[in-house]
Design a protein around this motif. Structure first.
Motif, mmCIF file in Angstrom:
data_model
loop_
_atom_site.group_PDB
_atom_site.id
_atom_site.type_symbol
_atom_site.label_atom_id
_atom_site.label_comp_id
_atom_site.label_asym_id
_atom_site.label_seq_id
_atom_site.Cartn_x
_atom_site.Cartn_y
_atom_site.Cartn_z
ATOM 1 N N HIS A 1 66.213 48.053 67.259
ATOM 2 C CA HIS A 1 65.527 46.769 67.317
ATOM 3 C C HIS A 1 64.568 46.599 66.141
ATOM 4 C CE1 HIS A 1 66.899 47.436 71.477
ATOM 5 N NE2 HIS A 1 67.073 46.134 71.463
ATOM 6 N N HIS A 2 64.068 47.716 65.618
ATOM 7 C CA HIS A 2 63.235 47.649 64.414
ATOM 8 C C HIS A 2 63.183 49.030 63.772
ATOM 9 C CE1 HIS A 2 60.476 45.449 61.844
ATOM 10 N NE2 HIS A 2 59.731 46.532 61.772
ATOM 11 N N VAL A 3 63.017 49.029 62.445
ATOM 12 C CA VAL A 3 62.893 50.266 61.688
ATOM 13 C C VAL A 3 61.571 50.247 60.937
ATOM 14 C CG1 VAL A 3 63.878 51.728 59.877
ATOM 15 C CG2 VAL A 3 65.392 50.442 61.402
ATOM 16 N N LEU A 4 60.769 51.266 61.159
ATOM 17 C CA LEU A 4 59.527 51.433 60.406
ATOM 18 C C LEU A 4 59.796 52.396 59.257
ATOM 19 C CD1 LEU A 4 56.422 51.848 62.771
ATOM 20 C CD2 LEU A 4 56.947 49.945 61.243
ATOM 21 N N VAL A 5 59.390 52.011 58.050
ATOM 22 C CA VAL A 5 59.582 52.842 56.867
ATOM 23 C C VAL A 5 58.203 53.254 56.344
ATOM 24 C CG1 VAL A 5 60.586 52.993 54.563
ATOM 25 C CG2 VAL A 5 61.697 51.590 56.317
ATOM 26 N N PRO A 6 57.727 54.445 56.714
ATOM 27 C CA PRO A 6 56.406 54.886 56.257
ATOM 28 C C PRO A 6 56.393 55.115 54.745
ATOM 29 C CG PRO A 6 57.144 56.174 58.145
ATOM 30 C CD PRO A 6 58.330 55.413 57.645
ATOM 31 N N CYS A 7 55.232 54.829 54.150
ATOM 32 C CA CYS A 7 55.100 55.001 52.706
ATOM 33 C C CYS A 7 53.643 55.271 52.370
ATOM 34 C CB CYS A 7 55.572 53.735 51.982
ATOM 35 S SG CYS A 7 55.413 53.818 50.182
ATOM 36 N N GLY A 8 53.406 56.197 51.463
ATOM 37 C CA GLY A 8 52.063 56.451 50.973
ATOM 38 C C GLY A 8 51.734 55.525 49.808
ATOM 39 N N ALA A 9 50.496 55.584 49.342
ATOM 40 C CA ALA A 9 50.058 54.717 48.253
ATOM 41 C C ALA A 9 50.127 55.454 46.926
ATOM 42 C CB ALA A 9 48.647 54.196 48.517
ATOM 43 N N THR A 10 51.343 55.897 46.573
ATOM 44 C CA THR A 10 51.575 56.517 45.274
ATOM 45 C C THR A 10 52.849 55.930 44.686
ATOM 46 O OG1 THR A 10 52.998 58.365 45.980
ATOM 47 C CG2 THR A 10 50.595 58.675 46.172
ATOM 48 N N LEU A 11 52.982 56.015 43.384
ATOM 49 C CA LEU A 11 54.173 55.486 42.730
ATOM 50 C C LEU A 11 55.415 56.257 43.160
ATOM 51 C CD1 LEU A 11 55.345 53.477 40.740
ATOM 52 C CD2 LEU A 11 54.884 55.100 38.896
ATOM 53 N N ASP A 12 55.285 57.570 43.346
ATOM 54 C CA ASP A 12 56.426 58.374 43.808
ATOM 55 C C ASP A 12 56.932 57.873 45.155
ATOM 56 O OD1 ASP A 12 56.366 59.971 41.576
ATOM 57 O OD2 ASP A 12 55.186 61.561 42.508
ATOM 58 N N ASP A 13 55.991 57.582 46.077
ATOM 59 C CA ASP A 13 56.370 57.090 47.400
ATOM 60 C C ASP A 13 57.081 55.740 47.299
ATOM 61 O OD1 ASP A 13 55.288 59.293 48.646
ATOM 62 O OD2 ASP A 13 53.370 58.339 49.045
ATOM 63 N N VAL A 14 56.484 54.832 46.544
ATOM 64 C CA VAL A 14 57.046 53.482 46.415
ATOM 65 C C VAL A 14 58.436 53.526 45.777
ATOM 66 C CG1 VAL A 14 56.751 51.229 45.310
ATOM 67 C CG2 VAL A 14 54.784 52.362 46.352
ATOM 68 N N ASP A 15 58.589 54.314 44.722
ATOM 69 C CA ASP A 15 59.896 54.436 44.064
ATOM 70 C C ASP A 15 60.951 55.017 45.003
ATOM 71 O OD1 ASP A 15 58.978 53.380 41.715
ATOM 72 O OD2 ASP A 15 58.710 55.310 40.701
ATOM 73 N N SER A 16 60.525 55.865 45.927
ATOM 74 C CA SER A 16 61.462 56.503 46.844
ATOM 75 C C SER A 16 61.912 55.566 47.959
ATOM 76 C CB SER A 16 60.833 57.764 47.444
ATOM 77 O OG SER A 16 61.705 58.371 48.367
ATOM 78 N N VAL A 17 60.990 54.762 48.492
ATOM 79 C CA VAL A 17 61.313 53.970 49.685
ATOM 80 C C VAL A 17 61.877 52.583 49.393
ATOM 81 C CG1 VAL A 17 59.572 55.186 51.046
ATOM 82 C CG2 VAL A 17 58.958 53.043 49.925
ATOM 83 N N THR A 18 61.603 52.036 48.216
ATOM 84 C CA THR A 18 62.066 50.666 47.955
ATOM 85 C C THR A 18 63.597 50.533 47.919
ATOM 86 O OG1 THR A 18 61.575 51.061 45.598
ATOM 87 C CG2 THR A 18 59.964 49.804 46.881
ATOM 88 N N PRO A 19 64.343 51.489 47.354
ATOM 89 C CA PRO A 19 65.808 51.354 47.434
ATOM 90 C C PRO A 19 66.317 51.394 48.875
ATOM 91 C CG PRO A 19 65.200 52.913 45.718
ATOM 92 C CD PRO A 19 63.964 52.641 46.506
ATOM 93 N N TRP A 20 65.683 52.195 49.713
ATOM 94 C CA TRP A 20 66.070 52.286 51.123
ATOM 95 C C TRP A 20 65.828 50.953 51.828
ATOM 96 C CZ3 TRP A 20 68.942 53.935 54.668
ATOM 97 C CH2 TRP A 20 68.560 54.034 56.015
ATOM 98 N N MET A 21 64.696 50.304 51.534
ATOM 99 C CA MET A 21 64.424 49.009 52.148
ATOM 100 C C MET A 21 65.424 47.967 51.668
ATOM 101 S SD MET A 21 62.774 47.113 54.232
ATOM 102 C CE MET A 21 61.292 48.016 54.710
ATOM 103 N N ARG A 22 65.804 48.005 50.406
ATOM 104 C CA ARG A 22 66.807 47.057 49.909
ATOM 105 C C ARG A 22 68.139 47.251 50.638
ATOM 106 N NH1 ARG A 22 64.392 48.447 44.702
ATOM 107 N NH2 ARG A 22 63.144 46.670 43.965
ATOM 108 N N THR A 23 68.479 48.502 50.916
ATOM 109 C CA THR A 23 69.714 48.793 51.653
ATOM 110 C C THR A 23 69.639 48.238 53.068
ATOM 111 O OG1 THR A 23 70.105 50.826 50.384
ATOM 112 C CG2 THR A 23 71.222 50.640 52.503
ATOM 113 N N LEU A 24 68.516 48.432 53.728
ATOM 114 C CA LEU A 24 68.341 47.917 55.089
ATOM 115 C C LEU A 24 68.387 46.393 55.100
ATOM 116 C CD1 LEU A 24 65.454 50.251 56.361
ATOM 117 C CD2 LEU A 24 67.881 50.368 56.966
ATOM 118 N N THR A 25 67.753 45.770 54.120
ATOM 119 C CA THR A 25 67.752 44.311 54.035
ATOM 120 C C THR A 25 69.159 43.777 53.815
ATOM 121 O OG1 THR A 25 65.506 44.329 53.115
ATOM 122 C CG2 THR A 25 66.800 42.323 52.811
ATOM 123 N N ALA A 26 69.908 44.440 52.930
ATOM 124 C CA ALA A 26 71.285 44.014 52.668
ATOM 125 C C ALA A 26 72.157 44.145 53.916
ATOM 126 C CB ALA A 26 71.872 44.839 51.527
#
Length: 296
Positions: free
Chosen positions: A120-145
């Motif tokens: 029903h929903h997916v939470l994608v945890p992320c820290g406030a670092t560039l490494d974290d953001v670079d890692s999780v954004t492709p995954w979110m794009r996949t989920l959105t697609a």
């Protein structure tokens, strides 16, 4: 209705999934579990992570409950990512299933997509670092697609620094962002060591954060949110804890204060030591300069 959505139709399912390790998937899962229990829902955690972090927390909680039964139950079941359908199918008598997943999404991509697509929903945890953001954004794009309902949640962050807003903006450019950012809280780790969560603690210092997080999660998975339950201590409707239970929970909070004082004292000593050492070095340099001048 697909086979997967039919399996999940009888209960709400929240998946906590991120390709980045160390972003606090298990800590968020257990605090959401306890928040849901205190809101009056029948909830169970499903640990699909081979490291069994959520399961080990559950075992510590059961040991705590053996001595202090007033601590509210928050059941967890073990499973594997490859057999997630069987794990979820066995927990019919619950309003909500919180699924903690392994970080190695890349090696189980197809399975993870199927699980998330059925949730029903997916939470994608992320820290406030560039490494974290670079890692999780492709995954979110996949989920959105894949048209999976999902949102980032910033965890273990310092929202007072300028970089926090920078990374917040980057995440918002990619997908939905939970409006509640969970700060770096010592209570999270100290309570977990006893099989507890922040909502269990007598001190309500950080309770608003997890009240707000639960309100957001509940709405996203389709569960009702009671304003009355959030405005008061959720333990008020439960049997009052006995003296030993209160002392056990209070001990967790007191240990945080003691640890904080010890860290502060150590920092003071460090600063004083650096200042003293720096003073000695400056004096030595001045002495050398004086010697050179007098020699001339």
């Amino acid at each position: 209705m697909t086979k997967d959505t039919e399996i999940l139709a009888r209960r709400r399912v929240l998946v906590v999934a991120s390709p980045k390790g160390g972003v606090g998937k298990s800590s968020l899962s257990r605090n959401i579990l306890v928040s849901a229990v205190m809101a009056g829902f029948r909830v169970i955690g499903a640990d699909l992570n081979p490291q069994q972090t959520l399961w080990k927390w559950h075992e510590r909680r059961e040991k705590m409950r053996a001595s202090f039964p007033e601590v509210m139950t928050a059941p967890v079941t073990l499973g594997t990512l490859g057999d997630w359908r069987k794990t979820v199918a066995l927990v019919e008598d619950y309003d909500l299933v919180v699924i903690d997943t392994p970080p190695s999404i890349e090696t189980h991509y197809g399975v993870m997509i199927n699980l998330c697509a059925a949730a029903h929903h997916v939470l994608v945890p992320c820290g406030a670092t560039l490494d974290d953001v670079d890692s999780v954004t492709p995954w979110m794009r996949t989920l959105t697609a894949a048209k999976v309902p999902a949102s980032f949640v910033m965890n273990r962050v310092n929202n007072r620094v300028n970089s926090f807003k920078t990374y917040q903006t980057k995440l918002l450019a990619v997908g939905q962002l939970c409006p509640v950012a969970v700060p770096q809280i010592e209570d999270v780790h100290l309570s977990a060591a006893k099989g507890l969560a922040v909502p269990d603690l007598i001190s309500r210092r950080h309770q608003e954060t997890f009240d707000a997080l639960w309100s957001y999660v509940a709405r996203e998975v389709g569960l009702p949110v009671s304003e009355a339950s959030l405005s008061a201590d959720p333990r008020a409707t439960a049997p009052p804890p006995n003296r030993k239970t209160s002392e056990a929970i209070a001990a967790v909070e007191q240990s945080e204060n003691a640890k904080g004082l010890a860290i502060a004292a150590a920092l003071v000593q460090l600063v004083e030591g650096i200042s003293h050492d720096l003073g000695k070095r400056v004096a030595a340099v001045h002495a050398q300069m004086d010697a050179i001048i007098n020699k001339e």
